[in-house]
Motif scaffolding. Sequence first.
Motif, PDB file in Angstrom:
ATOM      1  N   GLU A  33       8.765 -23.716  11.840  1.00  0.00           N
ATOM      2  CA  GLU A  33       9.817 -24.708  11.583  1.00  0.00           C
ATOM      3  C   GLU A  33       9.204 -26.085  11.315  1.00  0.00           C
ATOM      4  O   GLU A  33       9.638 -26.818  10.412  1.00  0.00           O
ATOM      5  N   ARG A  34       8.203 -26.452  12.084  1.00  0.00           N
ATOM      6  CA  ARG A  34       7.545 -27.741  11.913  1.00  0.00           C
ATOM      7  C   ARG A  34       6.880 -27.827  10.541  1.00  0.00           C
ATOM      8  O   ARG A  34       6.960 -28.834   9.842  1.00  0.00           O
ATOM      9  N   ARG A  35       6.229 -26.749  10.152  1.00  0.00           N
ATOM     10  CA  ARG A  35       5.544 -26.699   8.853  1.00  0.00           C
ATOM     11  C   ARG A  35       6.546 -26.840   7.705  1.00  0.00           C
ATOM     12  O   ARG A  35       6.309 -27.564   6.741  1.00  0.00           O
ATOM     13  N   ILE A  36       7.672 -26.134   7.816  1.00  0.00           N
ATOM     14  CA  ILE A  36       8.705 -26.218   6.778  1.00  0.00           C
ATOM     15  C   ILE A  36       9.208 -27.654   6.653  1.00  0.00           C
ATOM     16  O   ILE A  36       9.375 -28.178   5.545  1.00  0.00           O
ATOM     17  N   ALA A  37       9.445 -28.305   7.789  1.00  0.00           N
ATOM     18  CA  ALA A  37       9.973 -29.673   7.776  1.00  0.00           C
ATOM     19  C   ALA A  37       8.996 -30.640   7.116  1.00  0.00           C
ATOM     20  O   ALA A  37       9.398 -31.506   6.332  1.00  0.00           O
TER      21      ALA A  37
ATOM     22  N   SER B 242      17.784 -16.059  16.598  1.00  0.00           N
ATOM     23  CA  SER B 242      18.762 -16.698  17.479  1.00  0.00           C
ATOM     24  C   SER B 242      18.319 -18.124  17.820  1.00  0.00           C
ATOM     25  O   SER B 242      17.135 -18.478  17.659  1.00  0.00           O
ATOM     26  N   PRO B 243      19.236 -18.974  18.288  1.00  0.00           N
ATOM     27  CA  PRO B 243      18.858 -20.325  18.728  1.00  0.00           C
ATOM     28  C   PRO B 243      17.781 -20.296  19.805  1.00  0.00           C
ATOM     29  O   PRO B 243      16.931 -21.184  19.870  1.00  0.00           O
ATOM     30  N   GLU B 244      17.813 -19.270  20.659  1.00  0.00           N
ATOM     31  CA  GLU B 244      16.804 -19.152  21.716  1.00  0.00           C
ATOM     32  C   GLU B 244      15.436 -18.845  21.115  1.00  0.00           C
ATOM     33  O   GLU B 244      14.406 -19.413  21.535  1.00  0.00           O
ATOM     34  N   GLU B 245      15.390 -17.968  20.117  1.00  0.00           N
ATOM     35  CA  GLU B 245      14.112 -17.623  19.478  1.00  0.00           C
ATOM     36  C   GLU B 245      13.529 -18.822  18.732  1.00  0.00           C
ATOM     37  O   GLU B 245      12.316 -18.908  18.543  1.00  0.00           O
ATOM     38  N   ARG B 246      14.375 -19.739  18.341  1.00  0.00           N
ATOM     39  CA  ARG B 246      13.920 -20.936  17.649  1.00  0.00           C
ATOM     40  C   ARG B 246      13.020 -21.787  18.542  1.00  0.00           C
ATOM     41  O   ARG B 246      12.238 -22.608  18.043  1.00  0.00           O
ATOM     42  N   LYS B 247      13.102 -21.578  19.838  1.00  0.00           N
ATOM     43  CA  LYS B 247      12.298 -22.337  20.794  1.00  0.00           C
ATOM     44  C   LYS B 247      10.927 -21.707  21.038  1.00  0.00           C
ATOM     45  O   LYS B 247      10.075 -22.307  21.689  1.00  0.00           O
ATOM     46  N   TYR B 248      10.701 -20.489  20.529  1.00  0.00           N
ATOM     47  CA  TYR B 248       9.420 -19.816  20.743  1.00  0.00           C
ATOM     48  C   TYR B 248       8.309 -20.571  19.991  1.00  0.00           C
ATOM     49  O   TYR B 248       8.539 -21.074  18.883  1.00  0.00           O
ATOM     50  N   PRO B 249       7.117 -20.655  20.560  1.00  0.00           N
ATOM     51  CA  PRO B 249       6.027 -21.436  19.951  1.00  0.00           C
ATOM     52  C   PRO B 249       5.727 -21.064  18.502  1.00  0.00           C
ATOM     53  O   PRO B 249       5.535 -21.950  17.661  1.00  0.00           O
ATOM     54  N   ILE B 250       5.678 -19.772  18.181  1.00  0.00           N
ATOM     55  CA  ILE B 250       5.317 -19.369  16.817  1.00  0.00           C
ATOM     56  C   ILE B 250       6.413 -19.759  15.829  1.00  0.00           C
ATOM     57  O   ILE B 250       6.132 -20.163  14.696  1.00  0.00           O
ATOM     58  N   ILE B 251       7.680 -19.697  16.265  1.00  0.00           N
ATOM     59  CA  ILE B 251       8.793 -20.098  15.401  1.00  0.00           C
ATOM     60  C   ILE B 251       8.812 -21.623  15.264  1.00  0.00           C
ATOM     61  O   ILE B 251       9.055 -22.159  14.178  1.00  0.00           O
ATOM     62  N   GLN B 252       8.535 -22.320  16.350  1.00  0.00           N
ATOM     63  CA  GLN B 252       8.481 -23.781  16.306  1.00  0.00           C
ATOM     64  C   GLN B 252       7.403 -24.255  15.330  1.00  0.00           C
ATOM     65  O   GLN B 252       7.597 -25.236  14.609  1.00  0.00           O
ATOM     66  N   ALA B 253       6.265 -23.552  15.303  1.00  0.00           N
ATOM     67  CA  ALA B 253       5.183 -23.919  14.387  1.00  0.00           C
ATOM     68  C   ALA B 253       5.632 -23.749  12.939  1.00  0.00           C
ATOM     69  O   ALA B 253       5.370 -24.621  12.087  1.00  0.00           O
TER      70      ALA B 253
END
Length: 263
Positions: free
Chosen positions: A129-133, A116-127
């Motif tokens: 996402e950052r790596r993919i980018a 979900s968009p909310e889960e996208r804000k979780y630290p482990i998901i953010q990490a």
Amino acid sequence: MAGMKIVFGLLTFVTVGMIIGALFQLAFIRRLEESSGIPHWVDDKEAVVLRLGMVKPEVLSWSPRIILFRNFLSMEECDYLRAVARPRLQISTVVDTKTGKGIKSDVRTSSGMFLSPEERKYPIIQAIERRIAVYSQIPEENGELIQVLRYEKSQYYRPHHDYFSDTFNLKRGGQRVATMLMYLSDNVEGGETYFPMAGTGECTCGARTMKGLCVKPAKGDAVLFWSMGLDGESDMNSLHGGCEVLGGEKWSATKWMRQRATT
């Protein structure tokens, strides 16, 4: 004879000098690294997020463009994504080219869910996402929500393209540019990711030998491939599929990236 001894002595002296010089050079470089903090990645938050020194890239194909990243996810990140997804799995769908909506199809027999968009804000998901980018060089805001999939025995995904052939899905973010496919489980028999248009050799896809390139799923590894060519057009050679699972469960997480921001 005396001349030979002199030559031998000079060669020995030069060799020893070169070795000593190399050791001094290595020591000097080491001191530079220590003073600049390069080896202390454990204390660098950005380096930890990007898993510098652990992720190992390998170019598998230039047409289509495919890069394999070994150790892209940690084991903990893989287990986390599976745990989050398991209670919310539903039968997977494919995009209807007429409406742009998801429909059930025998082309794809897995089960899955979207974070979900909310889960996208979780630290482990953010990490993640950052790596993919960073490794794809596509901005985070251009990415769709991560989808987690589970393929059980006899399940598969027939060869398809990730780019859209309808106009409905192009309205939000434009065309899909690339896909990061991350493997979340080990001990899978079959379940390879298959690229029929890549390479000139043969590979094992499920229980069959096929022409093309096959990537065996390994926990923590990721495959980045582009659906759009360098000319800005959709790349028909990016055709790919998920081979039949012969044993175990294949878990994966997919991140599709667009031309523009999706939010």
